[in-house]
Design a protein around this motif. Structure first.
Motif, short mmCIF file in Angstrom:
data_model
loop_
_atom_site.label_atom_id
_atom_site.label_comp_id
_atom_site.label_asym_id
_atom_site.label_seq_id
_atom_site.Cartn_x
_atom_site.Cartn_y
_atom_site.Cartn_z
N UNK A 1 3.61 7.86 0.78
CA UNK A 1 2.21 7.88 1.18
C UNK A 1 1.45 6.66 0.73
N UNK A 2 0.18 6.64 1.13
CA UNK A 2 -0.74 5.61 0.66
C UNK A 2 -1.65 6.27 -0.37
N UNK A 3 -2.28 5.48 -1.19
CA UNK A 3 -3.19 6.02 -2.18
C UNK A 3 -4.44 6.54 -1.46
N UNK A 4 -5.03 7.65 -1.94
CA UNK A 4 -6.24 8.15 -1.27
C UNK A 4 -7.27 7.02 -1.16
N UNK A 5 -7.80 6.84 0.01
CA UNK A 5 -8.79 5.78 0.19
C UNK A 5 -8.19 4.49 0.71
N UNK A 6 -6.87 4.36 0.60
CA UNK A 6 -6.24 3.16 1.16
C UNK A 6 -5.58 3.53 2.47
N UNK B 1 0.81 -1.22 0.00
CA UNK B 1 0.00 0.00 0.00
C UNK B 1 0.84 1.27 0.00
N UNK B 2 2.14 1.15 0.28
CA UNK B 2 2.96 2.35 0.36
C UNK B 2 3.66 2.62 -0.97
#
Lengths: 185, 579
Positions: B217-222, B204-205
């Motif tokens: 970062x993580x993807x928006x929503x994850x 996720x990173x």
């Protein structure tokens, strides 16, 4: 970042594009991730930019986490995450062009289209779009035509020796073209 | 007769699958396939590094581990190699430094880690890393265990020449339920990304906006909500990733580190317990390549707050009518011992938790023998293995129980004890660290009310304590010293990190007091009990409690494998990681 005016729905891909993407992905049976750039180019070719939905769709199509697609999209200035104008101007600002007057060219283009150049930020807001959506402008790094500075690309065409006083002509040239096209339709 | 040629060092080494490497003028021998950074470490020198981690792939992106290397010159056609007196070829030093994390050792390789070139390279890398890094260590939670801080002191220039604006990036980012991210502190080593990709297998990173604004970062929503996510905080060399539970609670240099083991499941993950003034502040994994590598699940790591919570018993209680009053320890123990001793034969029972140490179980067995108790049951705790480290058996010492009390069908024994309590056959019951009303134990309030005498040794004020005649305030895992056997058959040691609060005593002290009250001889401490236990079992005969290594010792093989450790061994075999 400017708000996204109309979210694209890349899930409504035309069959033709869907087949094209299938063909691209099938070339990389070992690692579908290798197809990510070409799939993104296909989407941007169809929609003009790569929306959040486009990123998610690509990730799902290639079996990746969305962040791995975002990594690629956010790295290349060639990929847009927000809609650009019908005419997208890339004005070179690398040394030769900057010295030959590309900054003035950019200012002139913005003035002609009523774009507030102060809103431009190299990182946070690199692309400015005119209110009517006709024109968008962006600074580009070297376009590899330093001998003909200043240089600017409009969509896929390169224009050389473009001083600020030629900006209006350039815009008119494309307006005439689009007039012809619409007349032809 | 031809003169037999003396064997050269390269031939001697090659015969053993080794290569000769000269480090700072001294020749060493390392196995083929060793990464240079590990080889230098083994030679006793430290190479500063950020992105390299022995359990992860080596992308070589931080450039901090640069050293000067050299190889023998390539021979001109027809030229004969000229060996020196020791049998090595002369080394030709390369003009530019090389990263030692992604360089493999090779025959006759020369390394310098202390030359001017290396020092200049380290100065340069440190200066670049610090250019955009906030210089506010006093308010950063990582201070004291920050690699950037340490290497800046050890290898930096000492002062900053950077007068430009530092890049602004997102701060205090909520990237997951247990983790907070400060992107300005991130030095883009990518350890966390690689951990999530390669070990947690939940990628996720990622880095977006690569370039001057590279943002982790993580993807928006994850969300970074994986149960092994907090390991990224451990391996983050700077204060970019911090644990919500620990950040700003305590400066790390005030904390005492005690090596111990985790007791949340049968794996017995090796841990370090960080404490101050009899309070646990955090628990981190400790490297053990046979048990847990360098990792630990968040669910286990954060499960210690109950030790200092409001349900913790701080003194023993004795029933007085329909309520409890606190009682001195010897008074409470005396009541329990006399109830056990005076119970008619066959009417008393013990519930011995498989969360006790071997030594505690051994004392419990002695107590049962002394009081003529034959009904002894434990509470099996079966969950699902998570395909990483968490074992299906959620008791940390089931193997110890089976070794000390004999192989048995634990569920059936517990069932028959429940039946005997319901039928009124068992009238006196002592439960050791088990809440009988918990679903896995399966007793009901009615069952407990049938008993003439119920005593509970536990650290918490639970349902069983409320129903008990005597409540002995016991201890939790950081307060105990002793040994346990994990699901694979490995004997490991718990060490005491803190003391029990108030008038609570350790489980060991309670059991020893009870034994003393029944008139039995008592061992002089856990180590003596271990000795007696070892004497009764040929597997551990030569061992003492103190002699159990910090990484434990494999007593036997149960056939159970730890999936994460197996995967890591495969990666080492494939040469992907050094391990």
């Amino acid at each position: 970042m400017p708000p996204n005016p109309k979210p694209a729905t890349p899930l409504d891909l035309p069959d033709e594009l869907r087949q094209k993407i299938d063909a691209i992905v099938s070339r990389y049976p070992e690692s579908p991730r290798a197809a990510v750039l070409m799939v993104l180019h296909s989407l941007q070719g169809r929609f003009g930019y790569i929306s959040e939905d486009g990123i998610r769709w690509t990730a799902e199509r290639l079996g990746l986490e969305p962040v791995k697609v975002l990594e690629v999209v956010s790295f290349y200035p060639g990929f847009h995450q927000h809609p650009v104008g019908r005419l997208h101007f890339r004005v070179c600002r690398t040394l030769s062009c900057a010295m030959a007057g590309s900054i003035e060219l950019m200012e002139k283009l913005c003035e002609l289209k009523g774009i507030d150049i102060k809103a431009m930020h190299g990182h946070r807001n690199p692309v400015l779009v005119s209110d009517d959506g006709e024109v968008s402008v962006e600074y580009a790094e070297c376009l590899a035509a330093c001998g003909f500075a200043p240089v600017c690309m409009v969509n896929h065409d390169t224009h050389e020796h473009l001083t600020a006083d030629k900006a209006a002509d350039l815009l008119g040239q494309y307006r005439a073209k689009s007039g012809e096209t619409s007349a032809a339709h | 007769m031809p003169v037999e040629e003396a064997l050269l060092p390269k031939d001697l080494a090659a015969a053993e699958g080794m290569v000769n490497v000269q480090i700072n003028g001294v020749w060493h021998r390392f196995p083929k396939g060793t990464r240079l950074i590990e080889a230098i470490g083994k030679s006793g020198d430290e190479v500063p590094h950020y992105c390299y981690h022995p359990k992860l792939s080596s992308p070589g992106n931080c450039r901090m581990c640069m050293v000067e290397i050299g190889m023998p010159a390539r021979l001109a056609p027809g030229a004969e190699p000229t060996y020196d007196d020791e049998g090595y070829l002369p080394i030709q030093w390369m003009p530019r430094p090389a990263i030692s994390c992604a360089t493999m050792v090779s025959e006759n390789l020369g390394v310098r880690t202390k030359s001017t070139l290396v020092e200049e390279a380290r100065h340069g890398v440190m200066e670049f890393l610090l250019a955009n890094h906030p210089l506010d260590c006093p308010i950063c939670d990582q201070a004291g265990e920050c690699r950037l801080q340490e290497f800046a002191v050890g290898h930096g220039r000492g002062g900053s020449r950077f007068v430009e604006q530092k890049t602004k990036k997102p701060k205090n980012v909520d990237i997951g339920p247990r983790i907070r991210l400060d992107d300005e502190r991130c030095i883009m080593c990518s350890r966390c990304i690689r951990f999530m990709d390669e070990v947690a297998m939940d990628p996720v990173l990622g880095f977006s906006e690569r370039g001057g604004y590279t943002t982790l970062g993580v993807h928006p929503g994850r969300k970074l909500d994986h149960n092994y996510g907090l390991n990224t905080v451990d391996i983050c060399p700077v204060g970019a990733l911090t644990c919500n539970d620990f950040r700003f609670q305590m400066r790390v240099w005030f904390l005492k580190e005690t090596p111990s083991i985790d007791t949340n499941c049968g794996t017995g993950i090796n841990t370090v317990i960080w404490t101050r003034n009899d309070q646990v502040y955090r628990i981190t994994p400790r490297e053990n390549n046979d048990v847990n590598s360098c990792w630990m699940p968040d669910s286990h790591r954060l499960n210690f707050h109950y030790l200092h919570g409001q349900h913790r018993l701080t003194s023993s209680l004795v029933r007085d009518g329909d309520h409890h009053r606190s009682a001195p320890s010897h008074n409470a123990a005396g009541k329990v011992a006399s109830a056990l001793k005076s119970a008619p034969k066959g009417t008393a029972a013990l519930v011995v938790s498989s969360r006790l140490t071997n030594e505690e179980m051994f004392l419990a067995k002695r107590l049962a023998e002394k009081c003529g108790i034959s009904a002894i049951a434990t509470v099996p705790r079966e969950g699902e293995a998570d395909d990483y480290l968490v074992a299906a058996d959620r008791n940390p010492n089931t193997q110890g129980f089976l070794r000390i009390f004999g192989d048995q069908d634990r569920a059936a024994t517990l069932q028959s004890l429940r039946d005997d309590v319901r039928s009124g056959k068992i009238r006196t019951l002592l439960t050791l660290q088990e809440d009988l009303l918990a679903p896995e134990a399966g007793f009901t309030q009615d069952d407990l009310e049938k008993l003439d005498f119920l005593a509970s040794l536990h650290l918490l004020d639970n349902g069983t304590a409320a129903a008990a005649d005597v409540v002995l305030a016991g201890s939790g895992f950081p307060e105990n010293r002793g040994s346990m056997i994990n699901v694979t058959g490995r004997l490991q040691r718990l060490n005491r990190a803190i003391n029990p609060p108030g008038e609570a005593l350790t489980n060991w002290e309670w059991l020893a007091t009870l034994l003393r009250e029944t008139g039995a001889d008592v061992f002089d401490g856990e180590a003596a009990a271990f000795k007696a236990l070892a004497a009764s079992d040929e597997l551990w005969q030569d061992l003492t409690l103190a002699r159990i290594p910090d990484n434990g010792i494999q007593l036997y093989e149960t056939g159970i494998k730890i999936p994460l450790v197996e995967r890591e061994r495969e990666r080492i075999a494939r040469g992907e990681i050094n391990g």
